[in-house]
Design an enzyme around this catalytic site. Structure first.
Site, PDB file in Angstrom:
ATOM      1  N   ASP A 145     132.315  22.188  30.501  1.00  0.00           N
ATOM      2  CA  ASP A 145     132.020  23.330  31.370  1.00  0.00           C
ATOM      3  C   ASP A 145     132.147  24.646  30.599  1.00  0.00           C
ATOM      4  O   ASP A 145     132.745  24.701  29.518  1.00  0.00           O
ATOM      5  CB  ASP A 145     132.996  23.305  32.559  1.00  0.00           C
ATOM      6  CG  ASP A 145     132.397  23.883  33.823  1.00  0.00           C
ATOM      7  OD1 ASP A 145     131.433  24.656  33.725  1.00  0.00           O
ATOM      8  OD2 ASP A 145     132.905  23.564  34.918  1.00  0.00           O
TER       9      ASP A 145
ATOM     10  N   ASP B  59     126.072  23.959  41.253  1.00  0.00           N
ATOM     11  CA  ASP B  59     127.226  23.680  42.119  1.00  0.00           C
ATOM     12  C   ASP B  59     126.799  23.558  43.575  1.00  0.00           C
ATOM     13  O   ASP B  59     127.583  23.147  44.421  1.00  0.00           O
ATOM     14  CB  ASP B  59     128.273  24.798  41.988  1.00  0.00           C
ATOM     15  CG  ASP B  59     129.126  24.626  40.741  1.00  0.00           C
ATOM     16  OD1 ASP B  59     129.139  23.517  40.183  1.00  0.00           O
ATOM     17  OD2 ASP B  59     129.776  25.604  40.327  1.00  0.00           O
TER      18      ASP B  59
HETATM   19  C1  GLA Z   1     132.601  24.748  37.685  1.00  0.00           C
HETATM   20  C2  GLA Z   1     131.700  23.538  37.770  1.00  0.00           C
HETATM   21  C3  GLA Z   1     132.147  22.673  38.923  1.00  0.00           C
HETATM   22  C4  GLA Z   1     133.593  22.273  38.726  1.00  0.00           C
HETATM   23  C5  GLA Z   1     134.456  23.511  38.585  1.00  0.00           C
HETATM   24  C6  GLA Z   1     135.879  23.147  38.217  1.00  0.00           C
HETATM   25  O1  GLA Z   1     132.411  25.587  38.776  1.00  0.00           O
HETATM   26  O2  GLA Z   1     130.362  23.913  37.909  1.00  0.00           O
HETATM   27  O3  GLA Z   1     131.334  21.523  39.018  1.00  0.00           O
HETATM   28  O4  GLA Z   1     133.697  21.459  37.589  1.00  0.00           O
HETATM   29  O5  GLA Z   1     133.955  24.378  37.572  1.00  0.00           O
HETATM   30  O6  GLA Z   1     136.688  24.246  38.088  1.00  0.00           O
END
Ligand code: GLA
Length: 711
Positions: free
Chosen positions: A460, A529
């Protein structure tokens, strides 16, 4: 026809794929022009273009403007310039001369042409690289700038070094396709007439970004999904970038793309060189559908590290638990996921350091002892015993100020002296351009992967750069914009080489790091997301314009959706996610027995067609916006079977949907529906279409799998 043909007399090079040619011409002023980009031309045909006068009167224009492939600044050129430098004495004009050219045949069948230029006075060379492959119309272009002088010459400042400037033919009208977006609303397709002037698609964030994606397509305004010509290009870079679409009043149009953004520059020291990323370009006929299929094939065949591999069905715990995780809860979810047929269990954020919320712990990559008293081993073993692979979330390039890492190394983050350190999501960005930070990070991740049997990382990157400074840097601190990405790439490459079983998902608050550069070293992308199925249809439609389903991560989550609050039936959520790499991200503890049973059936159905979805040819039968029904067909490369996924938001006036004419089938063959056994004639499916019998309710959907009958 050879992939690259050269006519020394006319100083022409013709670069050809199966359906297109790109013609370069060195004119009398030593300028490299893009003479033609379109249907296939022979050398002789290309040479005849030189006899054609440029239309229009151009007394106040340099005819080179808008026609240069090597688009250097200088002389009477006032239009966009893709290559701009500043010599130590303040001179900004470039006067390159061709000093040589060579062709190399690569073992993969591709041919590379290098045209070598040198400024006729200053110590700078520019090598323009073009790579063509006989089986595709994608041309890969990059540039290498080299300082050939000595210390006495001083450094050359590279103001802009675009990887490619693509010169379009005169079309009359020009329409630009791009994707725009924001967090949770990525890759939304946008088609607009190209205005006069310079339209800049860009990221100044240090990462690819949600707001735009580094590709563009141009057509004459009449191209449709299945007909018409498309000129497109895509940049393989995961940091700041800019893509300039220029339309001059003289009706010349160029697309020019490269790394960096204004006013960031690069200092080229004597003896040093700067290699740009690749910008790939393609001319296609057969509409936007054909253009997308060409790019999909390019990603599958030439970009991805494991192109033939089918991606497993994954479960991710994020939406179910957020930060509230421990070994017992994760094992419980893993057991439920395994019972559905899930093949890869991914534990998301919250497992390390003091990361029980988003304000602490980032940077401390050791399991939280209160949550995982015996480390990750017991969970990983259980997941493996259940027959699944194990995946783990990491966000390596970041740090929370409330972390042991930051307390020990507050100087390791991007920062300026005398300036505030702007936090976003309570975190700062590590300066990965620093060799010591890059080495430390490699050690942390390598250790994690060596000590634990981790099959998959969700990598990420949850915030963009701010205060992008590097106090005490030995060289120009601006280099961090490019070196961050280079060190990220090197880190990914090294981890993959040392842990060959490792697979990686690129994530950046959803789809913020999606591009051909990151795809060369990852296996799939977290698309958004936003997991609301209806929103996803739109996001995934834009995603599919350039990127294949094989990399498009899509989860089925709870209803109502935790982000949008909207409800949708389980089948609809599944079918929407099945158009990419299927995953499940709901709280399985709250799903009813009936839902779990149906979910298991749908996972099994996906496994029956995923080789088509992930590796087949994609036809957007009913693109978004064409009524309330959207439908996609995935056809095996050998044409023997296909899958159709139809998604209907709502039915109007009780009217049933028309049948869906399919594509790319054998008209003489018969195809059997694997679920119902119904036999269809190929010719009828192609002309009259596949009858659909969707339920009357809102959010109705279907998956149909057709297999050719043996004769
Ligand atoms: C980001 C990612 C999510 C999740 C969060 C965790 O927003 O896009 O899918 O992994 O971080 O903190």
């Amino acid at each position: 026809m050879p992939s690259i043909a050269h006519d020394p007399e006319h100083r022409l090079w013709v670069l050809s794929g199966p359906g297109s040619s790109y013609v370069l011409h060195l004119d009398d002023g030593h300028r490299l022009r893009g003479l033609h980009w379109g249907p296939v031309l022979t050398l002789e045909q290309a040479a005849s273009l030189l006899e054609r006068p440029e239309p229009g009167r151009r007394s106040f224009e340099d005819p080179a403007d808008g026609t240069l492939d090597l688009d250097t600044a200088g002389a009477m050129r006032y239009a966009h310039a893709g290559v701009q430098v500043r010599f130590p004495d303040g001179v900004r004009d470039l006067e390159p001369r061709l000093i040589g050219h060579e062709q190399t045949e690569h073992p993969d069948g591709s041919t590379e042409l290098v045209l070598r230029f040198a400024d006729h006075h200053y110590p700078l060379t520019l090598d323009a690289h073009y790579r063509v492959h006989p089986t595709t119309d994608v041309i890969e272009r990059h540039l290498v700038l080299r300082h050939t002088g000595t210390d006495a010459d001083g450094p050359v400042t590279v103001v802009r070094a675009d990887s490619a400037t693509w010169v379009l033919p005169r079309l009359g009208e020009y329409r630009l396709s791009q994707v725009r977006g924001q967090w949770s609303a990525e890759t939304q397709l946008n088609r607009t007439p190209l205005p006069y002037g310079e339209l800049v698609l860009t990221s100044r964030r240090g990462t690819t970004g949600h707001q735009a994606n580094p590709w563009a397509m141009v057509d004459d305004g009449r191209t449709g999904e299945d007909h018409g010509a498309v000129w497109s290009c895509a940049l393989a870079w995961s940091g700041s970038w800019r893509l300039t679409a220029q339309r001059l009043p003289t009706e010349r149009v160029t697309l020019s793309a490269g790394f960096g953004h204004d006013p960031v520059t690069w200092e080229l020291q004597p003896g040093g060189e700067l290699t740009t990323p690749v910008c790939a370009g393609a001319y296609t006929e057969g509409g936007f559908g054909a253009a997308s299929r060409l790019w999909h094939r390019h990603v599958l065949d030439r970009i991805l590290p494991h192109p033939d591999e089918l991606r497993p069905v994954l479960y991710n715990s994020w939406e179910a638990t957020e930060f509230d995780i421990d070994v017992t809860g994760q094992i419980e979810l893993a057991e439920r996921a395994a019972a559905l047929g899930v093949e890869l269990f991914v534990m998301d954020d919250g497992w390390f350091g003091s990361r029980t919320h988003d304000a602490a712990g980032l940077g401390d990559w050791t399991p939280n002892p209160a949550r995982f008293p015996d480390g990750l081993g017991p969970l990983i073993d259980r997941v493996h015993d259940l027959g699944m692979q194990f995946g783990l979330w990491v966000e390596p390039e970041m740090v929370n100020p409330d972390s042991d890492l930051y307390r020990a190394h507050p100087d390791w983050v991007l920062h300026h002296p005398h300036r505030h350190r702007t936090e976003h999501r309570n975190q700062l960005v590590l300066n990965l351009a620093r060799p010591d930070v890059a080495a430390w990070l490699h050690g942390q991740l390598d250790d994690l992967l060596t000590k634990n049997a981790i099959d998959f990382l969700k990598w990420d990157m949850n915030r963009p750069f701010t205060e992008a400074g590097w106090p005490g840097a030995e060289a120009d601190p601006d280099r961090l914009w490019i070196d961050h990405v280079r060190h990220l790439y090197a880190l990914l490459d090294r981890l993959r080489a040392d842990h060959p079983g490792l697979r990686i998902e690129s994530c950046s608050s959803g789809g913020g790091r999606l591009d051909l550069g990151i795809l060369a070293r990852t296996d799939q992308v977290w698309t958004s997301d936003n997991t609301d199925a209806l929103d996803r249809i739109e996001i995934q439609h834009g995603f599919s314009q350039l990127y294949p389903a094989r990399v498009m991560g899509a989860w089925v989550t709870d209803s109502p959706n935790s982000y949008t609050g909207r409800s949708a039936p389980l089948d609809f959520r599944f079918h929407t996610a099945m158009t990419g790499v299927l995953g499940i991200g709901g709280d399985l503890n709250r799903w009813t027995e009936a839902e779990l049973a149906r979910a298991a059936e749908l996972v099994a159905a996906y496994k029956g067609v995923r080789h088509l979805v992930q590796l087949g040819e994609q036809y957007r039968l009913r693109p978004l916006g064409d009524g309330e029904l959207s439908a996609v067909q995935y056809v095996a490369r050998d044409g023997r079977e296909c899958a159709v996924i139809a998604l209907r938001r709502s039915r109007h006036f009780g009217h049933r949907e028309r049948s869906l004419p399919l594509r790319a089938l054998d008209p003489a063959a018969r195809y059997r529906d694997t679920a119902t056994g119904t036999l269809h004639h190929g010719a009828v499916l192609l002309s009259q279409g596949l009858p659909l019998d969707l339920p009357a309710d809102d959010c109705a959907s279907a998956l149909v799998h057709l297999v050719r009958e043996q004769t």
